[in-house]
Design an enzyme around this catalytic site. Structure first.
Site: not given
Length: 423
Positions: A331, A317, A306
């Site tokens: 998740k 990224d 999560s």
């Protein structure tokens, strides 16, 4: 196939709180499928009420067929049939759920998961009642108050572990690493969670700082600021952020955490749901002097979920961090919680979140840049990390070498050396 079946939220959490006011008034439902006409619901409701009355009149145990018991059971089944993160919460459970956001709850202080038909301790809050009675990550719960834990009685076992402050529960456990176990009596208390434990902030080598993050609860950002002050920017050349076993937490906490290491205005995470009102983009901001150039390593494993995956995915990224360890949990869904007028509540999935490059996390997880096998059972390593965070080989005859942390230090030493040579 992942070994972790699902996380039982007795300590930590992985959702976004967006509303706590009681549900009142009329609910408008837009039906896209003409075959799913609103009137069809009445037919299904008639079948449901027929079964309710049949059970009330004939079921052998009259105490178990009260309207309250039957309707609560129906709500649990309905929410549970949607996905593994949607659920119905009784008034006491819902109160605990809300308190988790504030950084405290009543219980014994454990996070449990169900793996291979076993109830396994995934994490133990430091200095919690369970920790003080000797329970550690990786232990297998065999019985609760003398009742064996079985697949068919899992929910009942979990309910037995929960309870009010000051009450006691007997827990029998087995420790695979030492082939030993025992039964202990634990008093339930208010557990104050430390997102960043006091012993989880240190230097692991010259110029290489380390911060252990247990969960992304509401107080993680003040604790991150304190941790950075303790390390001191003047001698901090690079940083390791340890998210192994971190089950997640609050979305805004993850966004603020990333903001410490990104230029203001950078996209951190995008949320997309069925309804346009659930769609949102969250950008970095809120730090006067974000550390945008310091080399970072983020440690992840199968228990990183999560909010942890938001942080890891975002920093990867933008090439702000090297991810080391094992694939994360996967998740990537957002839950809304709604308090009902009797004090109970429901938690249900409303959206999925995506990394800045629109990478899908849900059911996929995030692969590390550098895969490192821990070399020991994950439960054993997590138990050691809880006791000795940031120490590669603790001075303990039962300790093992933390190969993932060791690799992180080696990589950052090389980066620091190259940067020093280039000055």
């Amino acid at each position: 196939m992942r070994r972790i079946g699902f996380v039982i939220l007795l300590l930590a959490f992985s959702f976004v709180v967006v509303g706590e006011k009681p549900a009142t008034g009329k609910i408008k439902i837009k039906i896209k499928d003409k075959a799913e006409h609103a009137d069809s619901g009445y037919g299904e409701l008639a079948v449901f009420m027929f079964v309710v009355q049949l059970l009330r009149q004939n079921y052998v145990n009259e105490k178990r067929v009260t309207y309250k018991h039957l309707f609560q059971g129906a709500l649990k089944g309905m929410l549970g049939s949607l996905d593994r993160f949607s659920s119905y919460q009784s008034p006491d459970e819902f109160k605990q759920l809300v308190n988790l956001n504030k950084g405290s709850f009543v219980g014994i202080g454990v996070v449990l998961s169900y793996r291979n038909n076993k109830l396994v301790v995934q994490r133990v809050e430091y200095n919690s009642p369970a920790f003080l009675r000797g329970i550690r990550a990786g232990d297998i719960i065999l019985a609760v108050d003398g009742h064996p834990v079985k697949p068919k009685t899992l929910r009942r076992s979990l309910d037995r572990i929960k309870g009010k402050k000051g009450t006691k529960v007997r827990v029998k456990y087995f420790r695979p690493s030492s082939r030993s176990g025992k039964e202990v009596e634990i008093t339930r208390e208010v557990v104050e969670m430390q997102p960043i434990p006091d012993n989880g902030v240190r230097y692991v080598a010259d110029g290489i700082g380390y911060i252990r993050v247990n969960q992304f609860s509401g107080n993680v950002i003040p604790e991150l600021r304190t941790a950075m002050d303790r390390l001191g920017r003047d001698k901090l050349e690079s940083l390791i952020i340890d998210l192994r076993g971190n089950p997640g937490g609050l979305l805004h906490a993850a966004v603020s955490f990333c903001s410490c290491f990104l230029e203001s205005g950078r996209l951190v995470v995008k949320v997309e749901g069925r309804k346009s009102s659930e769609n949102a983009t969250y950008k970095a901001g809120g730090w006067d002097e974000p550390m945008v150039n310091i080399p970072l390593v983020v440690l992840i494993d199968h228990g990183s979920a999560s909010a942890s995956e938001i942080v890891a995915g975002c920093l990867r990224d933008y090439k702000r961090a090297i991810l080391i360890g094992n694939r994360s949990y996967g998740k990537g869904s957002v839950q809304k919680i709604q308090r009902l007028n009797d004090g109970s509540g429901i938690k249900y999935t409303v959206a999925l979140y995506y990394t800045p490059s629109h990478r899908v996390i849900h059911e996929k997880g995030i692969d590390p840049d550098v895969e490192v096998d821990p070399g020991v059972p994950v439960g054993r390593l997590r138990a050691q990390i809880m006791r000795y965070p940031g120490i590669i080989t603790p001075d303990d005859n039962t300790a093992v070498t933390d190969l993932q942390l060791q690799r992180a230090v080696e990589i950052l030493k090389s980066i620091n050396l190259l940067e020093s040579a280039g000055k």
